[in-house]
Design an enzyme around this catalytic site. Sequence first.
Site, PDB file in Angstrom:
ATOM      1  N   SER A  45      -9.589 -29.382  24.817  1.00  0.00           N
ATOM      2  CA  SER A  45      -8.209 -28.886  24.787  1.00  0.00           C
ATOM      3  C   SER A  45      -7.284 -29.697  23.883  1.00  0.00           C
ATOM      4  O   SER A  45      -6.178 -29.262  23.595  1.00  0.00           O
ATOM      5  CB  SER A  45      -7.618 -28.879  26.204  1.00  0.00           C
ATOM      6  OG  SER A  45      -8.500 -28.258  27.109  1.00  0.00           O
ATOM      7  N   HIS A  49      -3.453 -36.272  28.521  1.00  0.00           N
ATOM      8  CA  HIS A  49      -2.961 -36.023  29.875  1.00  0.00           C
ATOM      9  C   HIS A  49      -2.011 -37.122  30.332  1.00  0.00           C
ATOM     10  O   HIS A  49      -2.132 -38.279  29.905  1.00  0.00           O
ATOM     11  CB  HIS A  49      -4.141 -35.938  30.846  1.00  0.00           C
ATOM     12  CG  HIS A  49      -5.000 -34.739  30.613  1.00  0.00           C
ATOM     13  ND1 HIS A  49      -4.666 -33.491  31.065  1.00  0.00           N
ATOM     14  CD2 HIS A  49      -6.171 -34.593  29.948  1.00  0.00           C
ATOM     15  CE1 HIS A  49      -5.602 -32.626  30.694  1.00  0.00           C
ATOM     16  NE2 HIS A  49      -6.530 -33.273  30.012  1.00  0.00           N
ATOM     17  N   VAL A 172     -31.910 -40.608  19.499  1.00  0.00           N
ATOM     18  CA  VAL A 172     -32.627 -41.640  20.244  1.00  0.00           C
ATOM     19  C   VAL A 172     -33.688 -40.980  21.120  1.00  0.00           C
ATOM     20  O   VAL A 172     -33.392 -40.052  21.892  1.00  0.00           O
ATOM     21  CB  VAL A 172     -31.657 -42.477  21.099  1.00  0.00           C
ATOM     22  CG1 VAL A 172     -32.420 -43.425  22.011  1.00  0.00           C
ATOM     23  CG2 VAL A 172     -30.698 -43.238  20.198  1.00  0.00           C
ATOM     24  N   LYS A 249      -8.993 -28.433  35.872  1.00  0.00           N
ATOM     25  CA  LYS A 249      -7.560 -28.247  35.766  1.00  0.00           C
ATOM     26  C   LYS A 249      -7.158 -26.794  35.513  1.00  0.00           C
ATOM     27  O   LYS A 249      -6.008 -26.502  35.253  1.00  0.00           O
ATOM     28  CB  LYS A 249      -7.007 -29.152  34.677  1.00  0.00           C
ATOM     29  CG  LYS A 249      -7.187 -30.625  35.001  1.00  0.00           C
ATOM     30  CD  LYS A 249      -6.436 -31.500  34.021  1.00  0.00           C
ATOM     31  CE  LYS A 249      -6.672 -32.965  34.287  1.00  0.00           C
ATOM     32  NZ  LYS A 249      -8.025 -33.401  33.838  1.00  0.00           N
ATOM     33  N   GLU A 342     -15.930 -36.635  31.067  1.00  0.00           N
ATOM     34  CA  GLU A 342     -15.275 -35.325  31.025  1.00  0.00           C
ATOM     35  C   GLU A 342     -13.766 -35.580  30.954  1.00  0.00           C
ATOM     36  O   GLU A 342     -13.338 -36.709  30.770  1.00  0.00           O
ATOM     37  CB  GLU A 342     -15.658 -34.523  32.272  1.00  0.00           C
ATOM     38  CG  GLU A 342     -15.281 -35.214  33.568  1.00  0.00           C
ATOM     39  CD  GLU A 342     -15.770 -34.471  34.802  1.00  0.00           C
ATOM     40  OE1 GLU A 342     -16.102 -33.281  34.688  1.00  0.00           O
ATOM     41  OE2 GLU A 342     -15.809 -35.067  35.875  1.00  0.00           O
ATOM     42  N   CYS A 405      -8.166 -23.574   0.217  1.00  0.00           N
ATOM     43  CA  CYS A 405      -7.995 -22.787   1.442  1.00  0.00           C
ATOM     44  C   CYS A 405      -6.561 -22.293   1.452  1.00  0.00           C
ATOM     45  O   CYS A 405      -5.631 -23.071   1.552  1.00  0.00           O
ATOM     46  CB  CYS A 405      -8.263 -23.665   2.669  1.00  0.00           C
ATOM     47  SG  CYS A 405      -7.636 -22.966   4.208  1.00  0.00           S
TER      48      CYS A 405
END
Lengths: 480, 468
Positions: A45, A49, A172, A249, A342, A405
């Site tokens: 996102s 926070h 690895v 959330k 996370e 671009c």
Amino acid sequence: MYDVIVIGAGVSGSAVARELSRYELKTLVLEKASDVCEGTSKANSGIVHGGYDAEPGTLKAKLNVLGNKKMAALSKELDFSYKQNGSMVLCFDEKERFKLEELKARGEANGVEGLRIIDRQELLEKEPNVGDEAVAALYVPTGGIVCPFGLTIALAENAAVNGVEFRFGEKVTGIQKKESGYLIQTESQEFETKVVVNAAGVYADQIHNMVSENKMEITPRKGEYLLYDKKVGNMASNTLFQLPTILGKGILVTPTVHGNLLTGPTATDLPDKDGKETSQDGLAQVTEKAALSVKGIPGRQVITSFAGLRAHLTKFAGHNVDDFVIEEVEDAPGFIDVAGMESPGLSCAPATGEYVADMIKKILHPEEKKDFISTRKGIMSMALATEEERHAKIKENPAYSNVICRCETVTEGEILEAIHRPLGATTTDGIKRRTRAGMGRCQSGFCNPRVVEILARELSIDASQVKKSGGDSWYILPEE
Amino acid sequence: MRTDLIIIGGGPAGMAAALAAYEKGITDLLILERDKELGGILNQCIHNGFGLHTFKEELTGPEYAVRYMDMVAEKKIPSLLNTMVVDVQGGSPCVVTAMNREQGMFKIEAKAVVLAMGCRERSRGAMNIPGTRPAGIYSAGTAQRYVNIEGRMPGREVVVLGSGDIGLIMARRMTLQGAKVKLVAEIMPYSGGLKRNIVQCLDDFGIPLKLSHTVTQVHGKERVEGVTISKVDEKLRPIPGTEEFVACDTLLLSCGLIPENELSQGAGAQMDDMTAGPVVNARLETTVKGIFACGNVLHVHDLVDNVSKEAEKAGEFAADYILNGEEDWGEVVRPKIPEKTKCTLPEDRDAGSQLICIGCPVGCLITVKKNEDGSLDITGNTCKKGEAYARSEMTAPVRTVTSIIRVEGGSGKVVPVKTAGEIPKGKIGQCMDEIEAAVVSAPVKAGDVLIENVAGTSVSVIATGNLL
């Protein structure tokens, strides 16, 4: 023999590498992909926070609040896009208003400043497009947004400039405990090191389990997103969360630092660590739930959809753990996990880096580097530059007047910089994340052949060797 | 810098507007073009079917462009190539900010501006097609650029989504270049392309057209490995249980065009939600003083001939404005938007006796009856061309082939070509082999014979574009 090997060049690994580069340490980062920021760090996102959400006393709470406080200064030091736009947690039912109070109390316990519950009227003043059912919100003035690519690349580049070695395409495959450290095997070679940092994202369990009997299990939790055209980027000015549920959330609506609007993520637990496909249902769910927070987001302004995987820790040594695991592994001294990163892992990164570096300092007692370069200048965006800055750049190199671009007004000069910087881009995705070429509304329809041509020319390879993101992601066939 | 009139975009609209303004007496004018040559998207549309209205003959895209380029050159109308306009402001004067390598970033003042920037394609993201995000998903126009301008192939096994003319034409083009086109999927119950293109781009090569089908999943982590296609119901929702996996390494999207109005909006022009172009009055004037618009930036046109016609008017109106000053703006006049092509080939058509004429966009259904004496009764055609087509199609079918030939020592890698006349359908493969084997040296001019007697047909392959 290396002093430290960091496994994984995502935002956590790069943050650790950057902090370690302050010291006289021989540090190597091993990354299985062809570039930094190729896993969870590239598909999330992009939120900094506030830190009201995690249980007081957890690492998530501690590092989030700290990371949030460090982000503004870091963004100036390393020149990446960050904005303290403020967050809100929306409540849609008077009966749930107490949950806002709970969140506020938790946030205050975590040390989050300025938390305030606002009623619908103030909410409407701040967010005129807020959904009709929103009755109140927790206002988090310290909440922010960041470019996750910008942050990760800046950390990694600065680490590289300060002597950290990066090797890409090194997956690895095994780790052996040696008398004074570890032997790390990749698909093609072996490396010896005193200390290992496991920042392997959704694969951190596999890496951990190579050295420890206390097994770890990470279940990727997929989140799907929709990204909207800049035309509707101003439909929200704060990051708008909904009261959290057990799966996270909830669906958020947020402006991005580049002026787009982003909605998502869903939350689906997956068995597949590489299952980044979007789904009809998931995207429909994002649209439906986002409409609760902001009404009238026009569906036809979607420019792309994507999915990312959260490294959700489901089990560690037989227990459920609802926190990051950032610690020296009990039965593997000198092996440090940075696992379960996370949300709010991105927000924590500046603090995570220091936290891990402190642990390593206690093991290796390194000297501080005298010539550490603490600042880094990013690629100047011609689209955002002033007229004087543009003229100066063009004078320096006429390639800055060649627009490649058109949606994002990215010039050849910026693309050349992206290729020739430390840890320069070697793929079109790498160019995209460093310059935004291809991130606009036409999604590289116009610039793709041009970017491929520039990459081929600058890397002295045939255009058929130019990839989207390494591996088999070719664009055109070799000439017969 | 100062000039009377600036035209943004050197494609068919820009060139026609410039020429028309010139004819009205505006000789101090300038075309700004972002590519290295004039012609716009026509340069990569190497197939034929252009110019039936404007020039009363069938031309390829590059040939149509060359005709206008020659006229622009003849009138000595100046243009700046490799030049990207980054900002436009209306008023008196209008101010255009542009960038190129030679001049850096610079401003030009003009009494009037004509917007002729064309349009872009809808992307995969805009359609929300679920699945992974591998390499190998191209808009048809991007693939067309790779094949026809760069001379490079973007894949081997192809699924095309969208049966507009661009999708159909790219299905044939990829096939001629050796790719296997698995199918063309179309979400609507009809094709958005012309009947003639279904016949000569799909039927000729046995490519299935799946109406009421869409791509519901993209597979493959690094490169496309396949797509799932599903049948859709009358509300265009995928029907569960109808999923079918189609292995491919490339997905081409031909799913609509969107006027490219970043500059118009930057200038503050009021936009029309319906056309996705700027709001204009009867004189093709936007709501911003001194700024006119024409071509695909105003609304997406069906035929380039109509773009040219509209652009001529815009050029004339801009000239009037410069010469005679401002008039009352008047009222909004929405340009006439062509009705969308909705085409299906009759399902119960007897392939042995009924055929679709490919002579022009009408696509008449012609029935041919063979009499006992060997003569043919031909009915259903609406012109003489139809009768001739039917006669040849039933006895010895012929086609015009368009492709590219490699060029050495030139400013580009390939030059567009066509067979100067029609060749037997059965000779297409051999013709393509000879075209692919050929290499010519620059310079090449449109009309130059590059291969004589191709595939023993006594027909030549000629260049359709210029290459210096």
